[in-house]
Design a protein around this motif. Structure first.
Motif, PDB file in Angstrom:
ATOM      1  N   LYS A   1     -39.644   5.422 -26.696  1.00 25.08           N
ATOM      2  CA  LYS A   1     -38.110   5.867 -26.737  1.00 25.08           C
ATOM      3  C   LYS A   1     -37.971   7.010 -27.753  1.00 25.08           C
ATOM      4  N   LYS A   2     -39.152   7.545 -27.893  1.00 27.96           N
ATOM      5  CA  LYS A   2     -39.015   8.859 -28.702  1.00 27.96           C
ATOM      6  C   LYS A   2     -38.874  10.079 -27.700  1.00 27.96           C
ATOM      7  N   ASP A   3     -39.150  10.256 -26.630  1.00 26.66           N
ATOM      8  CA  ASP A   3     -39.060  11.239 -25.952  1.00 26.66           C
ATOM      9  C   ASP A   3     -38.638  10.856 -24.432  1.00 26.66           C
ATOM     10  N   ASP A   4     -37.908  11.547 -23.496  1.00 29.35           N
ATOM     11  CA  ASP A   4     -36.919  11.146 -22.542  1.00 29.35           C
ATOM     12  C   ASP A   4     -38.196  10.738 -21.267  1.00 29.35           C
ATOM     13  N   VAL A   5     -39.011  11.525 -21.114  1.00 26.99           N
ATOM     14  CA  VAL A   5     -40.160  11.429 -20.081  1.00 26.99           C
ATOM     15  C   VAL A   5     -41.498  11.268 -21.103  1.00 26.99           C
ATOM     16  N   VAL A   6     -42.227  10.086 -20.696  1.00 26.85           N
ATOM     17  CA  VAL A   6     -43.222   9.881 -21.456  1.00 26.85           C
ATOM     18  C   VAL A   6     -44.407   9.300 -20.321  1.00 26.85           C
TER      19      VAL A   6
ATOM     20  N   ASN B   1     -40.248  20.467 -12.582  1.00 29.77           N
ATOM     21  CA  ASN B   1     -39.838  20.994 -13.767  1.00 29.77           C
ATOM     22  C   ASN B   1     -39.363  20.167 -14.825  1.00 29.77           C
ATOM     23  N   VAL B   2     -39.809  18.981 -14.822  1.00 27.34           N
ATOM     24  CA  VAL B   2     -39.579  17.784 -15.805  1.00 27.34           C
ATOM     25  C   VAL B   2     -40.450  17.924 -17.004  1.00 27.34           C
ATOM     26  N   LYS B   3     -39.927  18.241 -18.196  1.00 22.25           N
ATOM     27  CA  LYS B   3     -40.875  18.204 -19.308  1.00 22.25           C
ATOM     28  C   LYS B   3     -41.255  16.744 -19.755  1.00 22.25           C
ATOM     29  N   PHE B   4     -42.451  16.582 -19.985  1.00 18.21           N
ATOM     30  CA  PHE B   4     -42.824  15.225 -20.546  1.00 18.21           C
ATOM     31  C   PHE B   4     -43.861  15.153 -21.659  1.00 18.21           C
ATOM     32  N   ARG B   5     -43.576  13.993 -22.199  1.00 13.29           N
ATOM     33  CA  ARG B   5     -44.587  13.865 -23.505  1.00 13.29           C
ATOM     34  C   ARG B   5     -45.806  13.156 -22.946  1.00 13.29           C
TER      35      ARG B   5
ATOM     36  N   ASP C   1     -32.301  12.772  -7.241  1.00 16.59           N
ATOM     37  CA  ASP C   1     -31.475  11.731  -7.493  1.00 16.59           C
ATOM     38  C   ASP C   1     -31.579  10.794  -8.813  1.00 16.59           C
ATOM     39  N   PHE C   2     -32.828  10.306  -8.831  1.00 22.70           N
ATOM     40  CA  PHE C   2     -33.097   9.301  -9.961  1.00 22.70           C
ATOM     41  C   PHE C   2     -33.002  10.051 -11.163  1.00 22.70           C
ATOM     42  N   LEU C   3     -33.901  11.097 -11.304  1.00 26.37           N
ATOM     43  CA  LEU C   3     -33.487  12.158 -12.496  1.00 26.37           C
ATOM     44  C   LEU C   3     -32.152  12.539 -12.929  1.00 26.37           C
ATOM     45  N   ASP C   4     -31.584  12.842 -11.879  1.00 31.32           N
ATOM     46  CA  ASP C   4     -30.162  13.309 -12.290  1.00 31.32           C
ATOM     47  C   ASP C   4     -29.372  11.876 -12.823  1.00 31.32           C
ATOM     48  N   GLU C   5     -29.391  10.769 -12.112  1.00 30.59           N
ATOM     49  CA  GLU C   5     -28.786   9.426 -12.803  1.00 30.59           C
ATOM     50  C   GLU C   5     -29.141   9.176 -14.314  1.00 30.59           C
ATOM     51  N   LYS C   6     -30.613   9.566 -14.467  1.00 28.98           N
ATOM     52  CA  LYS C   6     -30.995   9.348 -16.071  1.00 28.98           C
ATOM     53  C   LYS C   6     -30.890  10.329 -16.719  1.00 28.98           C
ATOM     54  N   GLY C   7     -30.109  11.613 -16.371  1.00 27.79           N
ATOM     55  CA  GLY C   7     -29.908  12.633 -16.987  1.00 27.79           C
ATOM     56  C   GLY C   7     -31.004  13.735 -17.654  1.00 27.79           C
ATOM     57  N   ILE C   8     -31.957  13.473 -16.782  1.00 25.47           N
ATOM     58  CA  ILE C   8     -33.132  14.387 -17.046  1.00 25.47           C
ATOM     59  C   ILE C   8     -32.852  15.593 -16.100  1.00 25.47           C
ATOM     60  N   PRO C   9     -32.820  16.857 -16.891  1.00 22.29           N
ATOM     61  CA  PRO C   9     -32.893  18.102 -16.163  1.00 22.29           C
ATOM     62  C   PRO C   9     -34.080  18.025 -15.349  1.00 22.29           C
ATOM     63  N   ASN C  10     -33.696  18.484 -14.041  1.00 27.40           N
ATOM     64  CA  ASN C  10     -34.857  18.789 -13.151  1.00 27.40           C
ATOM     65  C   ASN C  10     -34.393  19.937 -12.180  1.00 27.40           C
ATOM     66  N   LYS C  11     -35.506  20.287 -11.389  1.00 30.82           N
ATOM     67  CA  LYS C  11     -35.135  21.584 -10.890  1.00 30.82           C
ATOM     68  C   LYS C  11     -34.491  21.445  -9.591  1.00 30.82           C
ATOM     69  N   TYR C  12     -34.512  20.266  -8.765  1.00 31.79           N
ATOM     70  CA  TYR C  12     -33.848  20.160  -7.310  1.00 31.79           C
ATOM     71  C   TYR C  12     -32.508  19.154  -7.438  1.00 31.79           C
ATOM     72  N   GLY C  13     -32.135  18.724  -8.627  1.00 29.65           N
ATOM     73  CA  GLY C  13     -31.215  17.872  -9.042  1.00 29.65           C
ATOM     74  C   GLY C  13     -29.859  18.683  -8.970  1.00 29.65           C
ATOM     75  N   SER C  14     -28.649  17.921  -8.944  1.00 29.40           N
ATOM     76  CA  SER C  14     -27.554  18.877  -8.849  1.00 29.40           C
ATOM     77  C   SER C  14     -27.172  19.081 -10.285  1.00 29.40           C
ATOM     78  N   GLY C  15     -27.479  18.575 -11.239  1.00 33.57           N
ATOM     79  CA  GLY C  15     -26.817  19.315 -12.549  1.00 33.57           C
ATOM     80  C   GLY C  15     -28.085  20.016 -13.194  1.00 33.57           C
ATOM     81  N   GLY C  16     -29.249  20.122 -12.432  1.00 31.71           N
ATOM     82  CA  GLY C  16     -30.462  20.294 -13.252  1.00 31.71           C
ATOM     83  C   GLY C  16     -30.676  22.360 -13.585  1.00 31.71           C
ATOM     84  N   SER C  17     -31.453  22.584 -14.052  1.00 30.64           N
ATOM     85  CA  SER C  17     -31.728  23.941 -14.044  1.00 30.64           C
ATOM     86  C   SER C  17     -32.505  24.503 -13.023  1.00 30.64           C
ATOM     87  N   LYS C  18     -32.206  25.800 -12.731  1.00 33.65           N
ATOM     88  CA  LYS C  18     -33.090  26.418 -11.541  1.00 33.65           C
ATOM     89  C   LYS C  18     -34.055  27.379 -11.934  1.00 33.65           C
TER      90      LYS C  18
END
Lengths: 108, 143
Positions: B41-46, B72-76, B126-143
């Protein structure tokens, strides 16, 4: 794929998967020769299972079904299991991915 | 049926698991369960992996790291090779027999095969977008 030279663990996995999934296509192959373990070990496997049982299920559910089928072996002798679980309707002869290169794994 | 089968699977895992001093039903000590709860629960992607993201010690763990890096997904990362109790604990906690294990927003997603297949099928963005995880190729992600 010849099954004549497969070991007892591979044969057991094959039997269990056949009984559980009545697969349209099944491949079971030991990959321990690609890993940092003694020769002849039967600890790493890849399985490709094509079955109606996987229709309409998300990939994680399909993998859980295979894990459950082989839970005894996974709790004992099988150290690694690569799974390709394909619903029959999505099957068109595609091959399972190659195994990634072992990086030593500290020997296990 | 699947739920029952999963419990049976946990039963098998339980007998092979490292047993701790104060075990609760499920073969996982309360302490370890709380610890893993906290971790996921501490980090978004573990990712529970063998080795570290700088130096993966296993090809399967490395593949997970490569997929996440590609997007480009940061993870712990948590190296189970240096913590045997954690290594066995996550297998019971996730009801999943192998390492690596990927959690997104506290939910178990899968191991190497699943991450790689989500990446190849193009599902992962799409999965990462749904979860609100910034990612390179998603529609809301950073480039």
């Amino acid at each position: 794929m010849s099954t004549l030279s497969e070991g007892p663990v591979a044969r057991l996995l094959r039997e269990k998967l056949t009984a559980s999934f009545q697969p349209k296509h099944l491949e079971v192959e030991c990959e321990s020769h690609l890993h940092n373990v003694p020769k002849g070990a039967e600890m790493h496997f890849r399985v490709q299972v094509v079955s109606d049982a996987f229709e309409g299920k998300r990939v994680i559910e399909r993998h859980r079904l295979v894990n459950t089928c082989l839970s005894e072996e996974l709790a004992s002798t099988v150290h690694a299991l690569r799974i390709d679980a394909i619903p029959t309707s999505k099957w068109d002869g595609q091959k399972q991915e190659e195994s990634p290169t072992c990086r030593g794994g500290f020997g296990k | 049926m699947l739920r029952l089968a999963s419990r049976q699977a946990v039963g098998f895992l339980r007998s092979a698991t490292y047993s701790s001093a104060s075990s609760s039903p499920g073969g996982l000590s309360d302490e370890m369960r709380k610890k893993i709860d906290g971790i996921v629960k501490k980090d978004d992607v573990v990712v529970f992996m063998k080795g570290t993201q700088q130096e993966p010690a296993c090809g399967f763990s490395r593949n997970v790291k490569l997929v996440l890096d590609f997007h480009n997904v940061k993870f712990r990362d948590y190296n189970v090779l240096t913590d045997q109790e954690l290594r066995e604990g996550v297998k019971v906690y996730s009801e999943w027999p192998t390492i690596p294990q990927v959690y997104v927003k506290g939910e178990f997603v899968g191991g190497c095969d699943i991450l790689v297949s989500m990446h190849k099928d193009g599902e992962i963005s799409d999965f990462l977008d749904e979860k609100g995880i910034p990612n390179k190729y998603g529609s809301g992600g950073s480039k």
